[in-house]
Design a protein around this motif. Structure first.
Motif, PDB file in Angstrom:
ATOM      1  N   LEU A 167       0.775  -1.223  -0.033  1.00 53.57           N
ATOM      2  CA  LEU A 167       0.107   0.078  -0.051  1.00 53.57           C
ATOM      3  C   LEU A 167       0.831   1.292   0.057  1.00 53.57           C
ATOM      4  N   LYS A 168       0.546   2.374  -0.742  1.00 56.64           N
ATOM      5  CA  LYS A 168       1.072   3.626  -0.694  1.00 56.64           C
ATOM      6  C   LYS A 168       0.582   4.399   0.624  1.00 56.64           C
ATOM      7  N   TRP A 221      -5.233   4.945  12.146  1.00 62.42           N
ATOM      8  CA  TRP A 221      -4.917   4.224  10.826  1.00 62.42           C
ATOM      9  C   TRP A 221      -6.320   4.333   9.792  1.00 62.42           C
ATOM     10  N   VAL A 222      -5.870   4.986   8.747  1.00 62.60           N
ATOM     11  CA  VAL A 222      -6.991   5.190   7.640  1.00 62.60           C
ATOM     12  C   VAL A 222      -6.531   4.290   6.424  1.00 62.60           C
ATOM     13  N   PHE A 223      -7.096   3.062   5.950  1.00 59.19           N
ATOM     14  CA  PHE A 223      -6.946   2.496   4.758  1.00 59.19           C
ATOM     15  C   PHE A 223      -7.608   3.034   3.645  1.00 59.19           C
ATOM     16  N   VAL A 224      -7.411   3.406   2.514  1.00 60.03           N
ATOM     17  CA  VAL A 224      -8.389   3.841   1.488  1.00 60.03           C
ATOM     18  C   VAL A 224      -8.316   2.613   0.255  1.00 60.03           C
ATOM     19  N   ASN A 225      -9.243   2.220  -0.033  1.00 60.66           N
ATOM     20  CA  ASN A 225      -9.677   1.282  -1.232  1.00 60.66           C
ATOM     21  C   ASN A 225      -9.470   2.060  -2.471  1.00 60.66           C
ATOM     22  N   GLY A 226      -8.605   2.809  -3.002  1.00 55.48           N
ATOM     23  CA  GLY A 226      -8.708   3.603  -4.093  1.00 55.48           C
ATOM     24  C   GLY A 226      -7.290   4.158  -4.473  1.00 55.48           C
ATOM     25  N   LYS A 227      -7.083   5.010  -5.580  1.00 54.74           N
ATOM     26  CA  LYS A 227      -5.770   5.590  -6.132  1.00 54.74           C
ATOM     27  C   LYS A 227      -5.936   7.037  -5.715  1.00 54.74           C
ATOM     28  N   LEU A 228      -5.025   7.485  -4.822  1.00 47.85           N
ATOM     29  CA  LEU A 228      -5.178   8.853  -4.159  1.00 47.85           C
ATOM     30  C   LEU A 228      -3.829   9.697  -4.887  1.00 47.85           C
ATOM     31  N   THR A 229      -4.342  10.779  -4.974  1.00 48.32           N
ATOM     32  CA  THR A 229      -3.117  11.757  -5.422  1.00 48.32           C
ATOM     33  C   THR A 229      -2.456  12.212  -4.253  1.00 48.32           C
ATOM     34  N   ASP A 230      -1.095  12.852  -4.407  1.00 49.87           N
ATOM     35  CA  ASP A 230      -0.458  13.323  -3.133  1.00 49.87           C
ATOM     36  C   ASP A 230      -1.362  14.390  -2.640  1.00 49.87           C
ATOM     37  N   GLU A 231      -2.092  15.048  -3.090  1.00 49.47           N
ATOM     38  CA  GLU A 231      -3.024  16.104  -2.510  1.00 49.47           C
ATOM     39  C   GLU A 231      -4.034  15.435  -1.672  1.00 49.47           C
ATOM     40  N   ILE A 261      -2.152   7.301   6.658  1.00 51.76           N
ATOM     41  CA  ILE A 261      -2.910   6.921   5.270  1.00 51.76           C
ATOM     42  C   ILE A 261      -2.472   5.988   4.641  1.00 51.76           C
ATOM     43  N   ALA A 262      -3.116   4.893   3.937  1.00 47.86           N
ATOM     44  CA  ALA A 262      -2.473   3.893   3.334  1.00 47.86           C
ATOM     45  C   ALA A 262      -3.598   3.611   2.245  1.00 47.86           C
ATOM     46  N   ALA A 263      -3.039   3.791   1.117  1.00 48.79           N
ATOM     47  CA  ALA A 263      -3.952   3.483  -0.119  1.00 48.79           C
ATOM     48  C   ALA A 263      -3.542   2.147  -1.037  1.00 48.79           C
ATOM     49  N   THR A 264      -4.707   1.577  -1.818  1.00 45.94           N
ATOM     50  CA  THR A 264      -4.252   0.413  -2.434  1.00 45.94           C
ATOM     51  C   THR A 264      -3.618   0.978  -3.973  1.00 45.94           C
ATOM     52  N   GLN A 265      -3.981   2.368  -4.116  1.00 44.81           N
ATOM     53  CA  GLN A 265      -3.674   2.935  -5.513  1.00 44.81           C
ATOM     54  C   GLN A 265      -4.104   1.961  -6.443  1.00 44.81           C
ATOM     55  N   LYS A 266      -5.126   1.308  -6.416  1.00 50.62           N
ATOM     56  CA  LYS A 266      -5.900   0.610  -7.190  1.00 50.62           C
ATOM     57  C   LYS A 266      -7.488   0.923  -7.340  1.00 50.62           C
ATOM     58  N   GLY A 267      -8.285   0.685  -8.216  1.00 49.94           N
ATOM     59  CA  GLY A 267      -9.657   0.977  -8.302  1.00 49.94           C
ATOM     60  C   GLY A 267      -9.898   2.442  -8.562  1.00 49.94           C
ATOM     61  N   PRO A 268     -10.762   3.044  -7.838  1.00 50.34           N
ATOM     62  CA  PRO A 268     -11.304   4.506  -8.147  1.00 50.34           C
ATOM     63  C   PRO A 268     -10.159   5.523  -8.020  1.00 50.34           C
ATOM     64  N   GLU A 269     -10.113   6.438  -8.744  1.00 51.84           N
ATOM     65  CA  GLU A 269      -9.215   7.639  -8.926  1.00 51.84           C
ATOM     66  C   GLU A 269      -9.636   8.423  -7.937  1.00 51.84           C
ATOM     67  N   ILE A 270      -8.978   8.924  -6.743  1.00 53.92           N
ATOM     68  CA  ILE A 270      -9.590  10.011  -5.738  1.00 53.92           C
ATOM     69  C   ILE A 270      -8.763  10.881  -5.715  1.00 53.92           C
ATOM     70  N   SER A 271      -9.220  12.092  -6.282  1.00 57.91           N
ATOM     71  CA  SER A 271      -8.246  13.320  -6.313  1.00 57.91           C
ATOM     72  C   SER A 271      -8.203  14.125  -4.843  1.00 57.91           C
ATOM     73  N   PHE A 272      -9.229  14.117  -4.215  1.00 52.58           N
ATOM     74  CA  PHE A 272      -9.282  14.929  -3.152  1.00 52.58           C
ATOM     75  C   PHE A 272      -9.960  14.240  -1.837  1.00 52.58           C
ATOM     76  N   GLY A 273      -9.420  14.765  -0.645  1.00 52.78           N
ATOM     77  CA  GLY A 273      -9.697  13.987   0.601  1.00 52.78           C
ATOM     78  C   GLY A 273     -10.202  14.975   1.766  1.00 52.78           C
ATOM     79  N   GLY A 274     -10.734  16.466   1.296  1.00 51.64           N
ATOM     80  CA  GLY A 274     -11.047  17.475   2.137  1.00 51.64           C
ATOM     81  C   GLY A 274     -12.478  17.013   2.750  1.00 51.64           C
TER      82      GLY A 274
END
Ligand code: ADP
Length: 490
Positions: A289-290, A395-405, A446-459
């Motif tokens: 995970l990233k 710990w927050v695990f995100v099933n998605g592809k996050l930008t650095d932002e 924050i850990a993301a799979t970097q697979k699946g939906p592209e997620i640009s924002f987390g505000g």
């Protein structure tokens, strides 16, 4: 120092270079880059006078290079070609000594003491002095490359032209050679013009880069400008990503391999992967995970598979808690480089976790919380600095592809949700008796799979942010309630 003015030309009638103009300044480390066949070697040959130019002019200190005698020109400029056709029946020292030829006088040219001194000095600088009596054909490609560099340096030139000087060199010698050249540009005002295949090395060492494309200049500027992702992609016709070097302000280019596993099922990170024992909370991800975290190990940005929140006693005190964590992880069968490791003194049974899902976006939140070191961040200076184990680990695990932002926004959103939970539970800073906003050693991941939906924002009001806010708030609140209930049993 060197001016290339509207130069065109090539081999026979075909114009390889078309109207090329640029200036190289004294003491500059100047890189020439461009894809195969773009004309880099042709340009270098023209600058060194090996290949005649068809039109335009090249000047050295304002005088046309064609007005210099061969010997005078060689006092100014030395060349390290990519392939040398020299026979190998010479010794290393004899080969290097050939570089002194341009400084020898008279009909019966013989080596002077000065020649011997220079030859020994450059052999030492390039690290070939201890095999000076060996024959060249006994040496490896990299060693030979350094001998030819020594030969070029023995000329004592003002300008050094190099065609991929690091071609045959291993990692350590690449660095040593380029460090040495850089030092000479700084200390001796040597001017270096060098072709580079490796864009990252070019970026690290060159003051400016000239990017050639189909025989013309695409751009000539500082590395940060020349290595813009769009330009590199257009000229090299491949997908790349540009990142800052982690230690120095220079850009680095990363290749991104074609995806090979697109058909593979992407696992959802959730409760199934979590193990809770008295000693540790542990999540083992099936894929790396990233991560962005403040863990004891795995801090900063990286890729990790194992996530460990380790229980330590209330009086845990260790001078080197990083090494202690590495030893602990190793003893328990984890690879420390692949693990984000945190620690806490709270009872791990009081952990709170939750899987949340909305509109195709899902997260898994895990929180341990205690408030022994609760602090109101507005009055942090009223607390002494003590390094005690973290008490709220999120710990927050995100099933998605996050930008650095989105990663950074997730940290902000999760922090806001934690503060809100502390307020709701009326946790106080014991020194100031105001509401606490956290504890002095909290950690977050924050850990993301970097697979699946592209997620640009987390505000806070984005789909991901609202899940993070809701999940971290609920889990922190519940973990705090467990902690308070354990401390004050009814
Ligand atoms: P680069 O160094 O950027 O890979 P070169 O300057 O070696 O490019 O080559 C530019 C073009 O000149 C290529 O199309 C190449 O085929 C041609 N070329 C190179 N050397 C010769 C030569 N000796 N005779 C004819 N054409 C050549």
């Amino acid at each position: 120092m060197i001016d290339v003015l509207h130069v065109s030309g090539g081999y026979s009638n075909e114009a390889i270079l078309k109207d090329v103009s640029f200036r190289v300044n004294k003491g500059e480390f100047f890189g020439i880059i461009g894809p195969n066949g773009s004309g880099k070697t042709t340009l270098l040959k023209m600058m060194s006078g090996i290949l005649p130019i068809k039109s335009g002019e090249i000047t050295l200190n304002g005088e046309s290079v064609s007005s210099y005698s061969v010997k005078d020109f060689a006092k100014w400029m030395a060349v390290l070609p990519q392939h040398t056709s020299q026979t190998f029946s010479y010794t290393v020292k004899e080969t290097v000594s050939l570089g002194r030829y341009v400084h020898q006088k008279g009909l019966f040219q013989s080596s002077s003491e000065e020649d011997e001194r220079v030859v020994q000095e450059v052999m030492k600088q390039t690290g070939v002095d201890h095999y000076q009596d060996d024959l060249l054909d006994r040496l490896s490609g990299g060693e030979r490359q350094r001998v030819y560099l020594a030969q070029a340096l023995a000329q004592n030139p003002q300008i050094l032209l190099l065609d991929e000087p690091t071609n045959h060199l291993d990692l350590a010698f690449q660095k040593e050679l380029l460090d040495l050249l850089k030092k000479w540009t700084n200390e001796k005002q040597l001017t270096v013009v060098s072709i580079f295949h490796d864009l990252n090395l070019a970026s690290l060492y060159c003051d400016r880069l000239l990017m050639l494309h189909q025989g013309g200049i695409k751009t000539c500027d500082q590395p940060d400008e020349v290595l813009k992702a769009e330009k590199v992609q257009e000229v090299y016709e491949t997908r790349i990503e540009k990142y800052p070097h982690p230690k120095i302000p220079k850009p680095q280019i990363m290749l991104v391999p074609e995806k090979q596993d697109s058909k593979k099922e992407v696992p959802l990170i959730k409760e199934d992967f979590l193990r809770v024992s008295k000693e540790m909370i542990h999540l083992q991800s099936p894929i790396p995970l990233k991560t962005l975290s403040s863990g004891v190990t795995g801090s900063g940005m990286g890729w990790h598979r194992s996530f460990v929140n380790r229980h330590v006693g209330k009086d845990y005190n260790c001078d080197d808690h990083k090494q202690d964590m590495i030893d602990y992880l190793t003893d328990h069968g984890f690879e420390p480089n692949e693990t984000v490791g945190m620690m806490t003194a709270v009872d791990l049974k009081d952990v709170s976790y939750q899987f949340l899902e909305m509109d195709g976006c899902s997260i898994f939140v895990v929180v341990t919380a205690g408030t022994g070191n609760a602090v109101d961040v507005a009055f942090g200076e009223k607390h002494g600095f003590t390094q005690s184990p973290g008490t709220i680990n999120t710990w927050v695990f995100v099933n998605g592809k996050l930008t650095d932002e989105a990663f950074i926004q997730c940290i902000m959103t999760a922090t806001e949700a934690k503060v809100k939970a502390l307020r709701e539970e009326s946790i106080l800073d014991q020194i100031t008796e105001t509401y606490a906003t956290g504890t002095s050693t909290d950690s977050m991941l924050i850990a993301a799979t970097q697979k699946g939906p592209e997620i640009s924002f987390g505000g806070s009001i984005t789909p991901l942010g609202s899940l993070v806010g809701k999940g971290v708030f609920a889990c922190t609140k519940q973990a705090l309630q467990h902690y308070v209930a354990r401390k004050n049993p009814k």
